[in-house]
Write a protein that holds these residues in place. Structure first.
Motif, PDB file in Angstrom:
ATOM      1  N   UNK A   5       1.183   6.262   3.249  1.00 55.35           N
ATOM      2  CA  UNK A   5       0.205   6.959   4.096  1.00 55.35           C
ATOM      3  C   UNK A   5      -1.082   6.147   4.282  1.00 55.35           C
ATOM      4  N   UNK A   6      -1.230   5.065   3.512  1.00 56.63           N
ATOM      5  CA  UNK A   6      -2.456   4.255   3.567  1.00 56.63           C
ATOM      6  C   UNK A   6      -2.366   3.170   4.645  1.00 56.63           C
ATOM      7  N   UNK A  43      -6.391  -1.247   5.883  1.00 55.59           N
ATOM      8  CA  UNK A  43      -7.331  -1.689   4.846  1.00 55.59           C
ATOM      9  C   UNK A  43      -7.245  -3.203   4.694  1.00 55.59           C
ATOM     10  N   UNK A  44      -8.146  -3.751   3.900  1.00 58.38           N
ATOM     11  CA  UNK A  44      -8.320  -5.209   3.839  1.00 58.38           C
ATOM     12  C   UNK A  44      -7.014  -5.967   3.596  1.00 58.38           C
ATOM     13  N   UNK A  45      -6.204  -5.462   2.677  1.00 52.80           N
ATOM     14  CA  UNK A  45      -4.988  -6.211   2.322  1.00 52.80           C
ATOM     15  C   UNK A  45      -3.778  -5.824   3.163  1.00 52.80           C
ATOM     16  N   UNK A  96      -9.421  -9.514   0.947  1.00 53.38           N
ATOM     17  CA  UNK A  96      -8.930  -9.085  -0.367  1.00 53.38           C
ATOM     18  C   UNK A  96      -7.903 -10.009  -0.991  1.00 53.38           C
ATOM     19  N   UNK A 151      -7.819   8.341   1.545  1.00 54.59           N
ATOM     20  CA  UNK A 151      -7.947   6.948   1.988  1.00 54.59           C
ATOM     21  C   UNK A 151      -9.072   6.795   3.003  1.00 54.59           C
ATOM     22  N   UNK A 152      -9.227   7.821   3.847  1.00 54.44           N
ATOM     23  CA  UNK A 152     -10.257   7.785   4.882  1.00 54.44           C
ATOM     24  C   UNK A 152     -11.569   8.240   4.248  1.00 54.44           C
ATOM     25  N   UNK A 183       4.645   5.419  -7.670  1.00 57.08           N
ATOM     26  CA  UNK A 183       3.958   6.295  -8.619  1.00 57.08           C
ATOM     27  C   UNK A 183       4.451   7.748  -8.600  1.00 57.08           C
ATOM     28  N   UNK A 231     -18.199  -3.312   3.454  1.00 57.80           N
ATOM     29  CA  UNK A 231     -18.080  -3.657   2.042  1.00 57.80           C
ATOM     30  C   UNK A 231     -17.901  -5.165   1.826  1.00 57.80           C
ATOM     31  N   UNK A 232     -17.153  -5.836   2.693  1.00 54.24           N
ATOM     32  CA  UNK A 232     -16.927  -7.277   2.528  1.00 54.24           C
ATOM     33  C   UNK A 232     -17.350  -8.027   3.786  1.00 54.24           C
ATOM     34  N   UNK A 268      -4.500   2.937   7.913  1.00 54.39           N
ATOM     35  CA  UNK A 268      -5.940   2.672   7.889  1.00 54.39           C
ATOM     36  C   UNK A 268      -6.269   1.186   7.969  1.00 54.39           C
ATOM     37  N   UNK A 300     -12.575   2.769   5.013  1.00 49.78           N
ATOM     38  CA  UNK A 300     -11.393   3.301   4.320  1.00 49.78           C
ATOM     39  C   UNK A 300     -11.378   2.718   2.911  1.00 49.78           C
ATOM     40  N   UNK A 301     -10.653   3.403   2.062  1.00 48.12           N
ATOM     41  CA  UNK A 301     -10.498   2.930   0.683  1.00 48.12           C
ATOM     42  C   UNK A 301      -9.722   1.614   0.671  1.00 48.12           C
ATOM     43  N   UNK A 302     -10.104   0.712  -0.217  1.00 47.43           N
ATOM     44  CA  UNK A 302      -9.434  -0.583  -0.295  1.00 47.43           C
ATOM     45  C   UNK A 302      -7.953  -0.388  -0.624  1.00 47.43           C
ATOM     46  N   UNK A 303      -7.688   0.376  -1.658  1.00 52.92           N
ATOM     47  CA  UNK A 303      -6.317   0.772  -1.999  1.00 52.92           C
ATOM     48  C   UNK A 303      -6.215   2.291  -1.900  1.00 52.92           C
ATOM     49  N   UNK A 304      -4.989   2.779  -1.945  1.00 51.82           N
ATOM     50  CA  UNK A 304      -4.762   4.217  -2.061  1.00 51.82           C
ATOM     51  C   UNK A 304      -4.708   4.573  -3.548  1.00 51.82           C
ATOM     52  N   UNK A 305      -5.194   5.767  -3.859  1.00 52.16           N
ATOM     53  CA  UNK A 305      -5.126   6.265  -5.230  1.00 52.16           C
ATOM     54  C   UNK A 305      -4.567   7.672  -5.198  1.00 52.16           C
ATOM     55  N   UNK A 306      -3.702   7.992  -6.142  1.00 52.58           N
ATOM     56  CA  UNK A 306      -3.065   9.324  -6.115  1.00 52.58           C
ATOM     57  C   UNK A 306      -4.120  10.423  -6.063  1.00 52.58           C
ATOM     58  N   UNK A 335      -6.427  10.984  -3.969  1.00 54.89           N
ATOM     59  CA  UNK A 335      -7.736  10.704  -3.374  1.00 54.89           C
ATOM     60  C   UNK A 335      -7.564  10.299  -1.917  1.00 54.89           C
ATOM     61  N   UNK A 346     -15.424  -1.606  11.165  1.00 53.30           N
ATOM     62  CA  UNK A 346     -14.378  -0.600  11.328  1.00 53.30           C
ATOM     63  C   UNK A 346     -14.694   0.614  10.469  1.00 53.30           C
ATOM     64  N   UNK A 398       0.832  -1.189   0.000  1.00 52.12           N
ATOM     65  CA  UNK A 398       0.000   0.000   0.000  1.00 52.12           C
ATOM     66  C   UNK A 398       0.876   1.252   0.000  1.00 52.12           C
TER      67      UNK A 398
END
Lengths: 551, 551
Positions: A103-104, A109-111, B386, B286-287, A165, B233-234, A107, B276-282, B284, B273, A100
Motif C-alpha cells: 500500500x506504500x 517514497x524516496x526508495x 535513500x 504513509x501519507x 510482517x 526532508x532530503x 506514494x 510521505x513516510x520514508x518507509x511504511x510501518x505497521x 501507521x 512533493x 515497500x
C-alpha cells in the motif's frame, strides 16, 4: 506465524541453509525471523555485490542454492553484476529483494523504484512479487524450484514489507527434485557416427560436464576415438589436477580460440554454447566456429550432461577405454624478484589437496593453468559472465559451502576494488580464504584491448584511464582495515613464505603480490598472454597462432 | 571522424566538461577520443557507483550535467543506486553506457544483457540505444536536452561499440536552453488568498526553491503573512547559514513529521512533493498530510520555482517585507570524549565560508543542522533517494565542480563502505575533500528501525545483522590504503585539531570519528534523535511529539 517466519521455514525445509544479506528497514521482519529459524545461517555483507557473489560461489561448490537478502531496487542494482555472473554460469540463487509495503508503493517514497524491471535483467525465467502473506510460502517454493531447475538460474522473489510482517504465513513443503532430460538416442547415434568417422571433431564441454565423472567419460571417448576435448573459456566449476583428465580451455582471445578451433569439421556441444568472441573487434568475426565446421548438440543445458556422455560412451563401446589422466607434477619453488608468473608458480608448488581456486587475476593469471595442472586435485571457478568483481565475493561463498577446504582467490588490482568489502565478511566469519591480489597498478588488460580494438596509438589522456598508479593502492592496508591478516610481497621468497603461512593458519589472509605490469608494447603485450593461456598447445598450433595475430 | 570523436565534441560543445568513468573494452574508442577533445575532463573511478554518485554531486553544484562512462549492463547495475539518488533529486546526468557492437548482440556473449531494461529504472524519461554513427551526435544532443530539462533527469544513452568506432560521426550543435514554465496566475491568486486568510498554512519548499533567491522570496512571504516555511526532508541542495533565511526541514521520522505538519489547514507545494513516510510501518499512515489539510501546488517540478514565488510575493505585495535571516553564531569548541554530537559541534565551530556539506551521517548527523545553522553560509547536499553510498562519491563530484571550495562529507560507517572506492579518486585528483566517517560499529539506524517496524524484541541472530563490531572497521587504514591522508580521533580535541589541519591543507583527508553508538534501549533510542532532528521545534511541539511516540 508471520510471512517472514513462514518464508524462512520454507527455505530451510527445502535445504536452503545460508542467506547472504545486506538488509534495510523493509527487511527487518526477515531479520527478526532469523532467531526463529536456526537452520538458516545469515552471513552479513557490507555491500550487495558481495552478497550476490557469495551466493554464486556458494552454489557452485554446494551444488544447491543459497538465498540473498537485498534492500529494494537499489540493493538489487548493487548486486546485479554478480547475479549476472551467476546467470551466465547457470548457477542457482534464490534472490530475495525486500520492497515497500504494497500500500506504500502509490506514494512514490524516496526508495520507490521499479524492482521487477531491474530483476528481469538477471532473472528472465523467474521474477515474482509476492502478493500476499498466505501465498508467500508457495512463492518461495516456486522460486526454489525455478532456481535449482536444470539449467540453474537466478530466481528473484520480491517481498513487500507487509507481506513479510503480516500474520497468516503458511510454510510449504519443498519442491520435488529436478529430473534432467536424457539425450535423444538418435542424436547420440548420429554423434557416435561422427566420432567413428575419423573426421576432425571436438567436444566442447561446459556447465555440468566439467566435473570428474563427465570428464572421465569424455576422456574415454577421446581415448577410444581421438576426439579432441575442449572446455568453455569460463567454466562455472572445473575439476582438475593430478589424477583427473586434462582438458584444454578455449582461450579468451578470439585470435587464439580461432587457432584452437581451426580445421575442425564437427564441434559437439556438451552443456556448452557455441563459441563466440568475448567482445567484438573491428574487422574480426564474432562467431568463432570455423567455416565448414558443423555444429551438434549432445547435451543442452536442460539435459543431464553426464548421462548424455555416458550414453555416447555406451554407443561407442568406449567404457573400457583408458582415459588419459594428468600426472602429478609440480613446478619448482620460484626465487628472485616477484612476477605474476612466479606467483602462479608458487601456487603450483604449494597447492594443497582439495583447494578451491578462484581466478579473477585477468592478465596476471596467464600462467595459472600451466603451473597448477599437475598439482593435487582442486576445483577452479572462473568469471562466467565477465562482470568484474566476482572473485573475492565468490570466495566468501565457496568457503561457507566448504569450510574444511582452503579457498585461494586470485584477483587483479582493478578487479579487487569492485567488491573489496568482501574482505570484511571473510574476517567476520573467520573463513579460510587466501586472497592473492596482483598489484601491477594498471587495468592491464585494457592496455591490450585498447590495441585490439584498433583505437590507434593512445595518447596521454587515454592511457591515464588505464593507469592505477597514482596513487598506487595498498591492498595489505585495505585488508588490515577490514580485519584481515595481510602482507605485501615483492620477492618470490616472500610470496612463498606468506603462502605457506596462510595455508597453515586458519582464517582469512591477503597476500599482495607487487608485480611489474607484465606486458609492454604492442606485440609484447598480446603474444605472451595469448600463448600462456593455452599451455597445452602443441608447437605447430603455437606457430600458427603467432602467424594469425601478426600484423 | 569516428562516432566517439563526434560524441565527445558534441558533449563539449554543449558545455559538458566532465565525464566520470569506469571503462571497459567496449568503451575503448571513447577513451581514445579523449586525446582529441581536451575540453572534456575524464575522471577515473574504480567502481561505477562512484562515477554515478560523482556525476550527481557535480551537477548539484555545477548546475549542469556531467557525463558518465559505464561498461555494459553490469557497469550500469553497479552505478544504479546513485543514479537512483540523482533521479529522485531531479539531477541532470548524461549517462553513457557502452554496449557490444550491434552485430555482436545476437551471439549472447558473456557480458550480453538487456541494458535498456535496467536503464528504465533510473531513466524513465530517456533511454536510447544509438542506432548509427551518423545519428550519434543528434542522440547525444537529445540526451543532453532531456537531462537538463526542467525537471532535470538521468538520460541514458547506450553506445554500441561499432557505433562508437565507425567513421562518419557528425558533431551536432547544443540543444536550446530550457525555459521553465511560469505559474498560472489564477493559481497564484488563489494561493495568495489563502495566505491572506490567516488560516494555518505552510509552504513546503524543495528542489530549486531551496536556493538563496527563492528562500528570500519565501521568507518575505513568511514575514508578510505568517505562513510557515518547511523544506523537504532530503534536499538536493539547500543554501543555508548566517545571513540566509532559515527553514525547518521535515523530519525523516514520520512520527516527528506528523507533529511538524499537525494542525495545518493548507499545505502549498513549491517544487516539492506531498510528504510521505520514508518507509511504511505497521499501523501507521504513509501519507503524512494531516486530515483536513488541503494541498495546493504553486510550483511543480517543471515550473520555475523562483519565478512562481516572486509572482506570489508580487500578488501579496510582500516585496518590501523584511525576511528573517539567520544570525551568525557558532557553538563552543567541544572538549572531552568524542561523540557524534561533539563532532557536529566541532564542525559548526570551525566551518569555513563557502563549504559544501554532504550529509550521509545517518544517526550520527542528528545535531548537524543545529550546530551549523549559524555558521558561515554553505551548501548542504543530502541523500535524495535513500540509496546509501551517495556521500563519498558525491563529494568527488562536488569538489570537481567547485575546486576552490572545501567539501566536507559526513558518512556513517555502514554507509561509507558501499562506495569506499571514492577515496582513491579523491587522492588521484587531489580534491580538497574532508571525509568524516562516524565509526560506531553498527548499522545504528536499523536498530531503531527494527523497533519501529514492530518486529518484536530482537534476539542475538537478528541483532548480529546490525552489528559492524567484529571486526571493527579501521577507516583511517582504508583511506591510507587508497592514498588519502587519514587520522582516527576519539577525543573532541583530537577531532578539532584534525579538522583544522584538514581545512588548512589542500588535498583529501579522512577523519575517522570513533564514537559510541549513541542510542541504546527502546525509548532512549528513538526520542533523542527524533528531537534532535528538528532543533527549531518550539517546546509545545516537542511535548506533543513525546506524547505522539509514547507507547
Amino acid at each position: 506465524m508471520n510471512g517472514a517466519q513462514a518464508l524462512l521455514k520454507t527455505l530451510a525445509d527445502a535445504g536452503v541453509e545460508v542467506c547472504f544479506t545486506n538488509p534495510g528497514t523493509s527487511e527487518m521482519h526477515f531479520v527478526a525471523a532469523l532467531d526463529d529459524e536456526p537452520r538458516l545461517r545469515a552471513v552479513l555483507t557490507l555491500f550487495e555485490g558481495v552478497a550476490t557473489g557469495a551466493a554464486d560461489g556458494y552454489a557452485r561448490m554446494a551444488g544447491k542454492p543459497a538465498a540473498t537478502l537485498l534492500h529494494l531496487g537499489c540493493g538489487l542494482g548493487n548486486g546485479l553484476a554478480n547475479l549476472h555472473n551467476a546467470r551466465k554460469g547457470k548457477v542457482p540463487i534464490v534472490n530475495i529483494v525486500g520492497d515497500h509495503a504494497t500500500y506504500h508503493v502509490q506514494y512514490d517514497a524516496q526508495l520507490q523504484s521499479d524492482i521487477e524491471t531491474v530483476a528481469r535483467n538477471v532473472s528472465p525465467g523467474f521474477v515474482r512479487t509476492s502478493a500476499s502473506t498466505a501465498q508467500l510460502g508457495q512463492d518461495a517454493v516456486d522460486a526454489i524450484a525455478a532456481a535449482r531447475g536444470r539449467p540453474g538460474q537466478v530466481a528473484t522473489l520480491i517481498l513487500p514489507a507487509d507481506v513479510s510482517w503480516s500474520e497468516g504465513g503458511v510454510p510449504c513443503p519443498p519442491p520435488p527434485p529436478v529430473e534432467p532430460k536424457a539425450a535423444d538416442e538418435a542424436t547420440v547415434q548420429a554423434i557416435a557416427g561422427i566420432l567413428r568417422s575419423g573426421q576432425k571433431t571436438a567436444l566442447l564441454l561446459g556447465g555440468h560436464a566439467l566435473r570428474e565423472p563427465a570428464l572421465l567419460a569424455a576422456a574415454r571417448l577421446a581415448a577410444a576415438t581421438g576426439v579432441k576435448l575442449l572446455a568453455e573459456v569460463f567454466p562455472t566449476r572445473l575439476e582438475r589436477g593430478a589424477g583427473l583428465p586434462t582438458i584444454e580451455r578455449l582461450a579468451y582471445f578470439a585470435e587464439l580460440a580461432g587457432v584452437q578451433l581451426a580445421g575442425l569439421q564437427h564441434l559437439v556441444l556438451v552443456d556448452a554454447k557455441s563459441p563466440v568472441s568475448f567482445f567484438a573487434y573491428p574487422g574480426k568475426a564474432s562467431d568463432l566456429v570455423p567455416p565448414g565446421c558443423t555444429m551438434h548438440t549432445l547435451a543442452a543445458p536442460e539435459h543431464d550432461a553426464l548421462a548424455c556422455l555416458q550414453q555416447l560412451v555406451a554407443a561407442l563401446d568406449a567404457g573400457s577405454a583408458q582415459p588419459a589422466l594428468q600426472a602429478a607434477t609440480r613446478p619448482e619453488r620460484p626465487t628472485g624478484e616477484l612476477t605474476a608468473a612466479k606467483a602462479c608458480q608458487a601456487l603450483g608448488h604449494l597447492l594443497p589437496e582439495g583447494a578451491i581456486l578462484i581466478d579473477e587475476a585477468i592478465t596476471s593469471g596467464q600462467k595459472l593453468g600451466a603451473m597448477t595442472a599437475g598439482a593435487p586435485r582442486h576445483d577452479l571457478l572462473t568469471l562466467t559472465g565477465g562482470a568484474i568483481g566476482q572473485g573475492l565475493p565468490s570466495a566468501v561463498g565457496a568457503a561457507v559451502a566448504c569450510p574444511t577446504r582452503p579457498v585461494i582467490v586470485l584477483v587483479g588490482d582493478g578487479a579487487a576494488m569492485y567488491t573489496v568489502q568482501a574482505l570484511w565478511t571473510m574476517a567476520r566469519e573467520q573463513l579460510h580464504v587466501i586472497g592473492i591480489v596482483f598489484n601491477n597498478a594498471s587495468y592491464s588488460v585494457l592496455n591490450i584491448e585498447l590495441e585490439r580494438v584498433g583505437a590507434g596509438e593512445p595518447g596521454p589522456r587515454s592511457r591515464a584511464q588505464l593507469d592505477l598508479g597514482a596513487p598506487q593502492l595498498d591492498f595489505a592496508r585495505l585488508a588490515q582495515g577490514m580485519g584481515v591478516h595481510a602482507v605485501r610481497a615483492d620477492s618470490a621468497e616472500a610470496f612463498c613464505a606468506a603462502l605457506e603461512y596462510a595455508l597453515a593458519t586458519p582464517g582469512p589472509h591477503l597476500i599482495e603480490a607487487l608485480v611489474p605490469e607484465s606486458i609492454r608494447g604492442a606485440k609484447r603485450k598480446v603474444l605472451p598472454w595469448v600463448l600462456g593461456a593455452a599451455p597445452h598447445l602443441p608447437q605447430p598450433v603455437a606457430q600458427a597462432l603467432k602467424r594469425a595475430i601478426a600484423p
